[in-house]
Design a protein around this motif. Structure first.
Motif, short mmCIF file in Angstrom:
data_model
loop_
_atom_site.label_atom_id
_atom_site.label_comp_id
_atom_site.label_asym_id
_atom_site.label_seq_id
_atom_site.Cartn_x
_atom_site.Cartn_y
_atom_site.Cartn_z
N GLY A 28 44.07 30.09 34.96
CA GLY A 28 44.90 30.51 36.05
C GLY A 28 43.96 30.61 37.38
O GLY A 28 42.72 31.12 37.07
N THR A 29 44.52 30.14 38.42
CA THR A 29 43.67 30.66 39.66
C THR A 29 44.71 31.62 40.36
O THR A 29 45.70 31.51 40.44
CB THR A 29 43.62 29.17 40.43
N PHE A 30 43.86 32.63 41.22
CA PHE A 30 44.35 33.79 41.87
C PHE A 30 44.00 33.81 43.24
O PHE A 30 42.74 33.46 43.34
CB PHE A 30 44.36 34.90 41.09
N ASP A 31 44.63 34.43 44.25
CA ASP A 31 44.21 34.50 45.42
C ASP A 31 43.19 35.61 45.75
O ASP A 31 42.28 35.75 46.44
CB ASP A 31 45.27 34.69 46.16
N THR A 32 43.38 36.85 44.88
CA THR A 32 42.69 37.85 44.88
C THR A 32 41.73 38.43 43.55
O THR A 32 42.58 38.14 42.44
CB THR A 32 43.35 39.29 45.34
N ARG A 33 40.81 39.04 43.53
CA ARG A 33 40.06 39.33 42.18
C ARG A 33 40.99 40.05 41.38
O ARG A 33 40.98 40.42 40.18
CB ARG A 33 38.77 39.84 42.61
N GLU A 34 41.92 41.09 42.40
CA GLU A 34 42.68 42.11 41.50
C GLU A 34 43.72 41.36 40.66
O GLU A 34 43.90 41.78 39.73
CB GLU A 34 43.31 43.12 42.44
N ALA A 35 44.33 40.40 41.42
CA ALA A 35 45.22 39.74 40.50
C ALA A 35 44.76 38.93 39.41
O ALA A 35 45.63 39.00 38.20
CB ALA A 35 46.04 38.44 41.44
N ALA A 36 43.59 38.45 39.51
CA ALA A 36 42.94 37.77 38.11
C ALA A 36 42.74 38.91 37.35
O ALA A 36 42.85 38.58 36.07
CB ALA A 36 41.76 37.21 38.69
N GLU A 37 41.94 39.84 37.57
CA GLU A 37 41.90 41.06 36.86
C GLU A 37 43.14 41.62 35.86
O GLU A 37 43.08 41.69 34.51
CB GLU A 37 41.04 42.22 37.39
N LYS A 38 44.18 41.77 36.74
CA LYS A 38 45.38 42.30 36.23
C LYS A 38 45.91 41.09 35.06
O LYS A 38 46.36 41.48 33.95
CB LYS A 38 46.37 42.14 37.17
N HIS A 39 45.77 39.92 35.39
CA HIS A 39 46.19 38.86 34.68
C HIS A 39 45.22 38.75 33.42
O HIS A 39 45.82 38.42 32.21
CB HIS A 39 46.34 37.33 35.11
N GLU A 40 44.13 38.88 33.45
CA GLU A 40 43.12 39.14 32.29
C GLU A 40 43.54 40.22 31.22
O GLU A 40 43.65 39.87 30.21
CB GLU A 40 41.72 39.29 32.89
N ARG A 41 43.98 41.26 32.05
CA ARG A 41 44.29 42.50 31.03
C ARG A 41 45.69 42.03 30.25
O ARG A 41 45.81 42.34 29.15
CB ARG A 41 44.78 43.62 31.80
N GLU A 42 46.60 41.21 30.98
CA GLU A 42 47.85 40.99 30.20
C GLU A 42 47.51 40.04 29.09
O GLU A 42 48.11 39.83 28.17
CB GLU A 42 48.75 40.13 31.34
N VAL A 43 46.54 38.99 29.51
CA VAL A 43 46.08 37.80 28.41
C VAL A 43 45.63 38.81 27.07
O VAL A 43 46.12 38.19 26.06
CB VAL A 43 45.04 36.88 28.95
N GLN A 44 44.59 39.82 27.22
CA GLN A 44 43.99 40.35 26.30
C GLN A 44 45.02 41.33 25.59
O GLN A 44 45.01 41.43 24.30
CB GLN A 44 43.06 41.29 26.62
N TYR A 45 46.25 41.79 26.25
CA TYR A 45 47.00 42.48 25.59
C TYR A 45 47.90 41.62 24.55
O TYR A 45 48.22 42.21 23.41
CB TYR A 45 48.10 42.96 26.70
N PHE A 46 48.32 40.43 24.88
CA PHE A 46 49.10 39.55 24.01
C PHE A 46 48.17 38.94 22.97
O PHE A 46 48.73 38.69 21.85
CB PHE A 46 49.88 38.33 24.81
#
Length: 49
Positions: A28-46
């Motif tokens: 995925g591509t995100f506008d902010t680093r915070e959004a990318a980090e949030k998605h990375e945490r979601e991926v790791q959770y699943f």
């Protein structure tokens, strides 16, 4: 793994390289680093679930 692109956006890549291509998968591509980090945490959770 998050990398900054030339256009100022951030792209999330998989931690392991793909066996077939030898490259990291684009998650995925995100506008902010915070959004990318949030998605990375979601991926790791699943991945653990």
């Amino acid at each position: 793994m998050i990398r900054k692109l030339k256009d100022g956006k951030y792209r999330l890549y998989s931690r392991k390289k793909d066996e077939k291509t030898g490259k990291r998968r684009n998650l995925g591509t995100f506008d902010t680093r915070e959004a990318a980090e949030k998605h990375e945490r979601e991926v790791q959770y699943f991945k653990r679930g």
